[in-house]
Design a protein around this motif. Structure first.
Motif, PDB file in Angstrom:
ATOM      1  N   ALA A  43       5.725  22.508  16.592  1.00  0.00           N
ATOM      2  CA  ALA A  43       4.451  22.567  15.884  1.00  0.00           C
ATOM      3  C   ALA A  43       4.074  21.195  15.332  1.00  0.00           C
ATOM      4  O   ALA A  43       2.909  20.793  15.369  1.00  0.00           O
ATOM      5  CB  ALA A  43       4.532  23.593  14.755  1.00  0.00           C
ATOM      6  N   LEU A  44       5.059  20.465  14.851  1.00  0.00           N
ATOM      7  CA  LEU A  44       4.835  19.133  14.288  1.00  0.00           C
ATOM      8  C   LEU A  44       4.225  18.179  15.313  1.00  0.00           C
ATOM      9  O   LEU A  44       3.362  17.366  14.982  1.00  0.00           O
ATOM     10  CB  LEU A  44       6.153  18.567  13.762  1.00  0.00           C
ATOM     11  N   ILE A  45       4.641  18.296  16.562  1.00  0.00           N
ATOM     12  CA  ILE A  45       4.087  17.451  17.632  1.00  0.00           C
ATOM     13  C   ILE A  45       2.573  17.633  17.708  1.00  0.00           C
ATOM     14  O   ILE A  45       1.820  16.665  17.824  1.00  0.00           O
ATOM     15  CB  ILE A  45       4.761  17.783  18.984  1.00  0.00           C
ATOM     16  N   GLU A  46       2.112  18.874  17.599  1.00  0.00           N
ATOM     17  CA  GLU A  46       0.678  19.152  17.665  1.00  0.00           C
ATOM     18  C   GLU A  46      -0.054  18.671  16.417  1.00  0.00           C
ATOM     19  O   GLU A  46      -1.166  18.168  16.496  1.00  0.00           O
ATOM     20  CB  GLU A  46       0.425  20.634  17.901  1.00  0.00           C
ATOM     21  N   VAL A  47       0.578  18.809  15.260  1.00  0.00           N
ATOM     22  CA  VAL A  47      -0.044  18.359  14.008  1.00  0.00           C
ATOM     23  C   VAL A  47      -0.237  16.842  14.031  1.00  0.00           C
ATOM     24  O   VAL A  47      -1.231  16.326  13.539  1.00  0.00           O
ATOM     25  CB  VAL A  47       0.793  18.805  12.787  1.00  0.00           C
ATOM     26  N   ARG A  48       0.699  16.131  14.624  1.00  0.00           N
ATOM     27  CA  ARG A  48       0.577  14.661  14.744  1.00  0.00           C
ATOM     28  C   ARG A  48      -0.680  14.260  15.509  1.00  0.00           C
ATOM     29  O   ARG A  48      -1.223  13.193  15.282  1.00  0.00           O
ATOM     30  CB  ARG A  48       1.789  14.067  15.459  1.00  0.00           C
ATOM     31  N   LYS A  49      -1.142  15.122  16.409  1.00  0.00           N
ATOM     32  CA  LYS A  49      -2.281  14.799  17.270  1.00  0.00           C
ATOM     33  C   LYS A  49      -3.630  14.961  16.569  1.00  0.00           C
ATOM     34  O   LYS A  49      -4.633  14.432  17.037  1.00  0.00           O
ATOM     35  CB  LYS A  49      -2.273  15.694  18.517  1.00  0.00           C
ATOM     36  N   ASP A  53      -5.472  19.305  11.194  1.00  0.00           N
ATOM     37  CA  ASP A  53      -4.630  20.482  11.317  1.00  0.00           C
ATOM     38  C   ASP A  53      -3.506  20.462  10.288  1.00  0.00           C
ATOM     39  O   ASP A  53      -3.197  19.426   9.699  1.00  0.00           O
ATOM     40  CB  ASP A  53      -4.036  20.576  12.722  1.00  0.00           C
ATOM     41  N   LEU A  54      -2.900  21.630  10.077  1.00  0.00           N
ATOM     42  CA  LEU A  54      -1.869  21.788   9.047  1.00  0.00           C
ATOM     43  C   LEU A  54      -0.577  22.330   9.649  1.00  0.00           C
ATOM     44  O   LEU A  54      -0.606  23.099  10.604  1.00  0.00           O
ATOM     45  CB  LEU A  54      -2.359  22.759   7.973  1.00  0.00           C
ATOM     46  N   LEU A  55       0.528  21.944   9.054  1.00  0.00           N
ATOM     47  CA  LEU A  55       1.839  22.476   9.409  1.00  0.00           C
ATOM     48  C   LEU A  55       2.283  23.376   8.273  1.00  0.00           C
ATOM     49  O   LEU A  55       2.310  22.967   7.118  1.00  0.00           O
ATOM     50  CB  LEU A  55       2.848  21.338   9.586  1.00  0.00           C
ATOM     51  N   ILE A  67      12.037  17.575   8.549  1.00  0.00           N
ATOM     52  CA  ILE A  67      10.652  17.504   9.015  1.00  0.00           C
ATOM     53  C   ILE A  67       9.788  16.792   7.982  1.00  0.00           C
ATOM     54  O   ILE A  67       9.009  15.904   8.310  1.00  0.00           O
ATOM     55  CB  ILE A  67      10.111  18.915   9.319  1.00  0.00           C
ATOM     56  N   VAL A  68       9.936  17.164   6.722  1.00  0.00           N
ATOM     57  CA  VAL A  68       9.112  16.559   5.674  1.00  0.00           C
ATOM     58  C   VAL A  68       9.489  15.102   5.441  1.00  0.00           C
ATOM     59  O   VAL A  68       8.665  14.201   5.553  1.00  0.00           O
ATOM     60  CB  VAL A  68       9.221  17.367   4.360  1.00  0.00           C
ATOM     61  N   PHE A  69      10.747  14.842   5.134  1.00  0.00           N
ATOM     62  CA  PHE A  69      11.132  13.500   4.695  1.00  0.00           C
ATOM     63  C   PHE A  69      11.210  12.469   5.817  1.00  0.00           C
ATOM     64  O   PHE A  69      11.099  11.281   5.560  1.00  0.00           O
ATOM     65  CB  PHE A  69      12.436  13.563   3.899  1.00  0.00           C
ATOM     66  N   GLU A  70      11.335  12.914   7.054  1.00  0.00           N
ATOM     67  CA  GLU A  70      11.326  11.962   8.165  1.00  0.00           C
ATOM     68  C   GLU A  70       9.918  11.711   8.699  1.00  0.00           C
ATOM     69  O   GLU A  70       9.741  10.927   9.624  1.00  0.00           O
ATOM     70  CB  GLU A  70      12.240  12.457   9.296  1.00  0.00           C
ATOM     71  N   ASN A  71       8.925  12.350   8.093  1.00  0.00           N
ATOM     72  CA  ASN A  71       7.546  12.190   8.557  1.00  0.00           C
ATOM     73  C   ASN A  71       6.581  11.893   7.421  1.00  0.00           C
ATOM     74  O   ASN A  71       5.400  12.206   7.496  1.00  0.00           O
ATOM     75  CB  ASN A  71       7.112  13.453   9.315  1.00  0.00           C
ATOM     76  N   LEU A  72       7.084  11.277   6.373  1.00  0.00           N
ATOM     77  CA  LEU A  72       6.232  10.950   5.225  1.00  0.00           C
ATOM     78  C   LEU A  72       5.158   9.922   5.552  1.00  0.00           C
ATOM     79  O   LEU A  72       4.211   9.751   4.790  1.00  0.00           O
ATOM     80  CB  LEU A  72       7.086  10.471   4.049  1.00  0.00           C
ATOM     81  N   ASP A  73       5.289   9.273   6.702  1.00  0.00           N
ATOM     82  CA  ASP A  73       4.264   8.314   7.101  1.00  0.00           C
ATOM     83  C   ASP A  73       2.942   8.998   7.441  1.00  0.00           C
ATOM     84  O   ASP A  73       1.888   8.380   7.386  1.00  0.00           O
ATOM     85  CB  ASP A  73       4.743   7.474   8.293  1.00  0.00           C
ATOM     86  N   PHE A  74       2.978  10.307   7.746  1.00  0.00           N
ATOM     87  CA  PHE A  74       1.728  10.999   8.023  1.00  0.00           C
ATOM     88  C   PHE A  74       1.640  12.404   7.421  1.00  0.00           C
ATOM     89  O   PHE A  74       0.573  13.002   7.418  1.00  0.00           O
ATOM     90  CB  PHE A  74       1.443  11.055   9.533  1.00  0.00           C
ATOM     91  N   LEU A  75       2.733  12.942   6.896  1.00  0.00           N
ATOM     92  CA  LEU A  75       2.680  14.255   6.261  1.00  0.00           C
ATOM     93  C   LEU A  75       2.537  14.119   4.755  1.00  0.00           C
ATOM     94  O   LEU A  75       3.128  13.233   4.149  1.00  0.00           O
ATOM     95  CB  LEU A  75       3.967  15.052   6.540  1.00  0.00           C
ATOM     96  N   GLU A  76       1.767  15.019   4.171  1.00  0.00           N
ATOM     97  CA  GLU A  76       1.591  15.071   2.725  1.00  0.00           C
ATOM     98  C   GLU A  76       1.527  16.539   2.326  1.00  0.00           C
ATOM     99  O   GLU A  76       0.758  17.305   2.905  1.00  0.00           O
ATOM    100  CB  GLU A  76       0.287  14.366   2.357  1.00  0.00           C
ATOM    101  N   ILE A  77       2.336  16.955   1.388  1.00  0.00           N
ATOM    102  CA  ILE A  77       2.325  18.352   0.957  1.00  0.00           C
ATOM    103  C   ILE A  77       0.979  18.657   0.305  1.00  0.00           C
ATOM    104  O   ILE A  77       0.556  17.968  -0.614  1.00  0.00           O
ATOM    105  CB  ILE A  77       3.497  18.648   0.010  1.00  0.00           C
ATOM    106  N   GLN A  78       0.313  19.697   0.799  1.00  0.00           N
ATOM    107  CA  GLN A  78      -1.011  20.079   0.315  1.00  0.00           C
ATOM    108  C   GLN A  78      -0.995  21.299  -0.586  1.00  0.00           C
ATOM    109  O   GLN A  78      -1.877  21.462  -1.407  1.00  0.00           O
ATOM    110  CB  GLN A  78      -1.930  20.364   1.513  1.00  0.00           C
ATOM    111  N   ASP A  79       0.005  22.169  -0.401  1.00  0.00           N
ATOM    112  CA  ASP A  79       0.018  23.417  -1.150  1.00  0.00           C
ATOM    113  C   ASP A  79       1.408  24.023  -1.048  1.00  0.00           C
ATOM    114  O   ASP A  79       2.176  23.701  -0.149  1.00  0.00           O
ATOM    115  CB  ASP A  79      -1.016  24.387  -0.570  1.00  0.00           C
ATOM    116  N   SER A  80       1.697  24.894  -1.961  1.00  0.00           N
ATOM    117  CA  SER A  80       2.924  25.684  -1.948  1.00  0.00           C
ATOM    118  C   SER A  80       2.539  27.039  -2.519  1.00  0.00           C
ATOM    119  O   SER A  80       1.816  27.115  -3.510  1.00  0.00           O
ATOM    120  CB  SER A  80       3.984  25.009  -2.818  1.00  0.00           C
ATOM    121  N   PHE A  81       2.994  28.118  -1.887  1.00  0.00           N
ATOM    122  CA  PHE A  81       2.599  29.438  -2.365  1.00  0.00           C
ATOM    123  C   PHE A  81       3.665  30.474  -2.047  1.00  0.00           C
ATOM    124  O   PHE A  81       4.503  30.286  -1.173  1.00  0.00           O
ATOM    125  CB  PHE A  81       1.244  29.850  -1.774  1.00  0.00           C
TER     126      PHE A  81
END
Length: 103
Positions: A43-49, A53-55, A67-81
């Motif tokens: 799923a992460l591969i598609e989000v990078r494109k 889109d959201l993961l 997944i989170v800490f190795e991709n901080l260059d483009f991922l940002e936590i938006q919500d938690s529920f």
């Protein structure tokens, strides 16, 4: 019309992650859809494109921290529920005592 948001998450169809994706879209009143994958890494591969889109990852996914800490260059936590989940299974080692009070 606003751009359609795609939430990429773990499948298969009918599981808690799919339910969570649609619940999030509904609760935020966001136009979108949920795409399912066999792993969050896929799923992460598609989000990078696509930057819109959201993961969506479950907190107990075995390598979520990677997944989170190795991709901080483009991922940002938006919500938690939290949400009610489908029925779950509680398993016990069959070699241990059958006395549930010891759990």
């Amino acid at each position: 019309m606003d751009r359609k948001i795609i939430i990429h998450t773990l499948g298969p169809e009918g599981t808690n992650c799919e339910k969570a994706g649609y619940l999030w879209l509904e609760s935020k009143k966001v136009y979108g859809d949920v795409k399912l994958y066999s792993t969050l890494e896929d799923a992460l591969i598609e989000v990078r494109k696509n930057t819109h889109d959201l993961l969506l990852g479950c907190a107990v996914y075995p390598d979520l921290h990677k997944i989170v800490f190795e991709n901080l260059d483009f991922l940002e936590i938006q919500d938690s529920f939290l949400m009610p989940t489908w029925n779950m299974v509680l398993a016990k080692n069959h070699r241990s005592s059958s006395n549930m009070e010891k759990l």
